[in-house]
Design a protein around this motif. Structure first.
Motif, short mmCIF file in Angstrom:
data_model
loop_
_atom_site.label_atom_id
_atom_site.label_comp_id
_atom_site.label_asym_id
_atom_site.label_seq_id
_atom_site.Cartn_x
_atom_site.Cartn_y
_atom_site.Cartn_z
N ALA A 111 0.84 -1.20 0.00
CA ALA A 111 0.00 0.00 0.00
C ALA A 111 0.87 1.25 0.00
CB ALA A 111 -0.94 -0.01 1.20
N TRP A 112 1.94 1.25 0.83
CA TRP A 112 2.84 2.40 0.83
C TRP A 112 3.55 2.55 -0.52
CZ3 TRP A 112 2.64 6.49 3.53
CH2 TRP A 112 2.21 6.47 4.86
N ALA A 113 3.96 1.44 -1.11
CA ALA A 113 4.63 1.50 -2.41
C ALA A 113 3.71 2.08 -3.48
CB ALA A 113 5.12 0.11 -2.83
N THR A 114 2.42 1.73 -3.38
CA THR A 114 1.46 2.29 -4.33
C THR A 114 1.35 3.80 -4.14
OG1 THR A 114 0.20 0.21 -4.36
CG2 THR A 114 -0.94 2.20 -5.13
N TYR A 115 1.29 4.23 -2.89
CA TYR A 115 1.25 5.67 -2.62
C TYR A 115 2.50 6.36 -3.16
CZ TYR A 115 1.87 10.03 -0.05
OH TYR A 115 2.12 11.34 0.27
N TRP A 116 3.67 5.79 -2.90
CA TRP A 116 4.92 6.42 -3.35
C TRP A 116 4.99 6.51 -4.87
CZ3 TRP A 116 7.75 2.68 0.43
CH2 TRP A 116 7.64 3.18 1.73
N TRP A 117 4.52 5.47 -5.55
CA TRP A 117 4.54 5.48 -7.02
C TRP A 117 3.68 6.64 -7.55
CZ3 TRP A 117 6.90 2.92 -11.06
CH2 TRP A 117 6.32 3.08 -12.32
N PHE A 118 2.42 6.67 -7.12
CA PHE A 118 1.50 7.67 -7.69
C PHE A 118 1.77 9.08 -7.15
CE2 PHE A 118 -0.87 3.80 -8.72
CZ PHE A 118 -1.12 4.04 -10.06
N GLN A 119 2.10 9.20 -5.87
CA GLN A 119 2.41 10.53 -5.36
C GLN A 119 3.70 11.05 -5.99
OE1 GLN A 119 0.76 12.94 -4.34
NE2 GLN A 119 0.71 12.96 -2.08
N GLY A 120 4.66 10.17 -6.26
CA GLY A 120 5.87 10.60 -6.96
C GLY A 120 5.56 11.11 -8.34
N LEU A 121 4.64 10.44 -9.06
CA LEU A 121 4.23 10.91 -10.38
C LEU A 121 3.48 12.24 -10.28
CD1 LEU A 121 3.04 7.59 -12.08
CD2 LEU A 121 5.09 8.90 -12.64
N ILE A 122 2.62 12.37 -9.28
CA ILE A 122 1.85 13.61 -9.12
C ILE A 122 2.79 14.77 -8.81
CG2 ILE A 122 0.11 14.79 -7.73
CD1 ILE A 122 -1.18 11.95 -7.32
N PHE A 123 3.72 14.56 -7.88
CA PHE A 123 4.70 15.61 -7.56
C PHE A 123 5.52 15.98 -8.80
CE2 PHE A 123 5.36 15.00 -2.67
CZ PHE A 123 4.03 15.32 -2.47
N THR A 124 5.90 14.97 -9.59
CA THR A 124 6.66 15.25 -10.81
C THR A 124 5.81 16.05 -11.79
OG1 THR A 124 7.85 13.15 -10.49
CG2 THR A 124 8.09 14.24 -12.63
N GLY A 125 4.53 15.73 -11.87
CA GLY A 125 3.64 16.51 -12.72
C GLY A 125 3.56 17.97 -12.30
N GLY A 294 9.21 12.59 1.77
CA GLY A 294 10.59 12.32 1.38
C GLY A 294 10.73 11.32 0.25
N ILE A 295 10.05 10.18 0.35
CA ILE A 295 10.19 9.17 -0.70
C ILE A 295 9.52 9.63 -1.99
CG2 ILE A 295 9.61 6.79 -1.35
CD1 ILE A 295 10.13 6.00 1.55
N PRO A 296 8.33 10.25 -1.98
CA PRO A 296 7.83 10.83 -3.23
C PRO A 296 8.78 11.86 -3.83
CG PRO A 296 6.04 10.62 -1.67
CD PRO A 296 7.30 10.28 -0.92
N TRP A 297 9.48 12.65 -2.98
CA TRP A 297 10.45 13.60 -3.51
C TRP A 297 11.61 12.88 -4.19
CZ3 TRP A 297 15.64 14.22 -2.25
CH2 TRP A 297 16.27 15.31 -2.88
N LEU A 298 12.09 11.76 -3.60
CA LEU A 298 13.13 10.97 -4.26
C LEU A 298 12.63 10.45 -5.61
CD1 LEU A 298 14.69 8.87 -1.35
CD2 LEU A 298 15.81 10.64 -2.72
N ALA A 299 11.34 10.10 -5.67
CA ALA A 299 10.77 9.65 -6.95
C ALA A 299 10.80 10.78 -7.97
CB ALA A 299 9.34 9.16 -6.74
N LEU A 348 2.34 13.24 -16.13
CA LEU A 348 3.53 14.03 -16.47
C LEU A 348 3.28 15.00 -17.61
CD1 LEU A 348 6.26 11.24 -16.19
CD2 LEU A 348 5.29 12.70 -14.40
N HIS A 349 2.05 15.16 -18.03
CA HIS A 349 1.66 16.21 -18.98
C HIS A 349 2.48 16.18 -20.28
CE1 HIS A 349 -0.71 17.74 -15.68
NE2 HIS A 349 0.37 17.92 -14.93
N ASN A 350 2.64 15.00 -20.85
CA ASN A 350 3.29 14.83 -22.16
C ASN A 350 4.77 15.22 -22.17
OD1 ASN A 350 0.65 14.24 -23.21
ND2 ASN A 350 0.30 16.42 -23.52
N VAL A 351 5.40 15.32 -21.00
CA VAL A 351 6.76 15.87 -20.96
C VAL A 351 7.75 15.02 -21.73
CG1 VAL A 351 7.50 14.70 -18.83
CG2 VAL A 351 8.44 16.95 -19.42
N ALA A 352 7.53 13.71 -21.81
CA ALA A 352 8.44 12.83 -22.55
C ALA A 352 7.85 12.41 -23.88
CB ALA A 352 8.78 11.60 -21.71
N HIS A 353 6.54 12.31 -23.97
CA HIS A 353 5.90 11.89 -25.21
C HIS A 353 6.08 12.92 -26.33
CE1 HIS A 353 3.86 9.08 -22.47
NE2 HIS A 353 3.51 8.39 -23.53
N ASP A 354 6.13 14.19 -25.97
CA ASP A 354 6.18 15.25 -26.99
C ASP A 354 7.30 16.24 -26.69
OD1 ASP A 354 3.68 14.50 -28.48
OD2 ASP A 354 2.80 14.85 -26.50
#
Length: 432
Positions: A111-125, A294-299, A348-354
């Motif tokens: 459950a924590w890993a799922t949070y870190w994955w998606f929150q890391g993506l959201i923070f990156t967005g 912290g871990i989402p920031w590392l992501a 990630l708002h198309n940052v790598a796709h385009d």
């Protein structure tokens, strides 16, 4: 919703899909550079390419951009709120098993890993939206762009104004050995590799790493490359003085008094974020701050390092010296990647796709980038580079296959750990 594409320009061509075909089982004896695909730099002017892009693609909609920002902030808050239930649920006496049960512990950390994955993506967005602000693609209002970008980048420990100044130069010099600001290739002489025929070099003396060691280097790269670039200019332009960085207002990057003041404002944002984190640790403890932030920031640092690295590094991408370079050729020295599929587009708002079209026209907002990419691809044809390879495999392949470029030549391509290239410059483009 994107506007309808309409008729495309007549100059429709097949785009180049990377990596170019090369049987990796080829022996050293079978390798011959005479058989490599030839590359000739694009002939068009920037004005030619700009004329092929419809004007509506450059329109920036402030309200639409703010809605995307609100969406991301809401997702971050919702993910954070949901995460507050993880430990109470799994560690509660009412849990279906005891707290020491292996199955419960496994589910809790999943459950924590799922949070870190998606929150890391959201923070990156959120970082990506801040990046849009730095290009004024978020809104025609420059003050609004800077206010939003400053807050979002400070939130993820990224110096907004400093990076904005240096990133502009990255765009202005991309693909140039002399002007590029980021992911500048090492040369043969910098690695101490003798200029001798391939078969006379013991390549293991230079690149004889075990797969485990290579994996450790990639992990180090993913966790520390971007902070090292900010603080020490690692992977940046080598002609700058030692200790040039984003945080020192007296660094060579910053030319005017106004720019130096903006660097100090960026640093103030980082200090304020540090104070917020210090107070959060005092209130809730460092373990909670690590898990929620912290871990989402590392992501975030991982994702930024990963997509910027594989966007600008590939065996088929040219690197130019001297007069062979111009802005439009340099803008095409990037790869569009199918980065995490729908998650990369949504979070990630198309940052790598385009990314290719972004280098040509950085003020095109991300929500217009898919349509803009189609027009650009139709016009420049084989000079547009796209890859749908799995991105983690791409990271491994790129890290191992892009080692150095030659000391001489106007158009250069990366060589791998055996000194082999995947492409060669056409004879007419080589230095005499």
């Amino acid at each position: 919703m994107l506007q309808s594409l309409g008729p495309l320009p007549a100059q429709a061509h097949r785009s180049l899909v990377v990596p170019l075909a090369m049987d990796r089982t080829l022996t050293a004896a079978m390798y011959s550079e005479d058989h490599l695909p030839e590359f000739t730099p694009m002939p068009w002017t920037y004005q030619d390419i700009r004329a092929a892009m419809p004007s509506h693609l450059f329109q920036r909609d402030t309200a639409r951009s703010l809605l995307f920002l609100a969406r991301d902030l809401l997702m971050a808050a919702l993910a954070w709120k949901v995460a507050t239930f993880i430990d109470p649920y799994f560690l509660s006496p009412a849990s279906p098993a005891t707290p020491t049960s292996f199955g419960v512990e496994l589910l809790r950390w999943c459950a924590w890993a799922t949070y870190w994955w998606f929150q890391g993506l959201i923070f990156t967005g959120l970082w990506v939206i801040g990046h849009e602000c730095g290009h004024r693609a978020f809104s025609p209002d420059a003050k609004l762009c800077d206010a939003v970008g400053f807050v979002l980048h400070s939130f993820v420990w990224f110096p907004y104004f400093s990076a904005k100044i240096i990133h502009h130069r990255h765009h202005m010099g991309n693909g140039s050995m002399e002007k590029s600001e980021l992911w500048v290739p090492k040369t043969r002489s910098e690695l101490g590799i003798p200029n001798k025929p391939r078969h006379e070099i013991d390549w293991d003396d230079y690149f004889g790493d075990t797969p485990i060691y290579s994996l450790l280097l990639i992990i180090r790269h993913q966790l520390f490359a971007f902070p090292a670039y900010i603080m020490f200019n690692m992977s940046g332009q080598k002609r700058y003085p030692k200790w040039s960085n984003h945080l020192n207002p007296n660094s060579i990057f910053f030319m005017t008094k106004e720019q130096r003041h903006l660097v100090m404002v960026s640093n103030l944002g980082l200090l304020l974020m540090g104070q917020i984190i210090r107070l959060a640790i005092k209130q809730w403890g460092w373990i909670s701050v690590l898990k929620y932030y912290g871990i989402p920031w590392l992501a975030v640092t991982h994702w930024i390092t990963m997509f910027t690295f594989i966007q600008h590094t590939d065996p088929v991408l040219p690197h130019y010296r001297d007069k062979a370079w111009n802005f439009q050729r340099g803008a095409a020295c990037t790869v569009d990647r199918d980065f995490l599929g729908w998650q990369g587009r949504f979070f990630l708002h198309n940052v790598a796709h385009d990314h290719v079209v972004h280098h040509f026209f950085p003020k095109i907002p991300f929500y217009n980038a898919p349509e803009a990419t189609r027009y650009l691809k139709a016009f420049i044809g084989d000079h547009y580079v796209y890859s749908d390879d799995p991105v983690f495999k791409t990271l491994w392949d790129t890290f191992n296959n892009c080692q150095f470029v030659e000391d001489e030549g106007s158009v250069l391509f990366y060589r791998d750990k055996q000194g082999r290239a995947r492409r060669r410059a056409a004879l007419s483009t080589r230095s005499p």
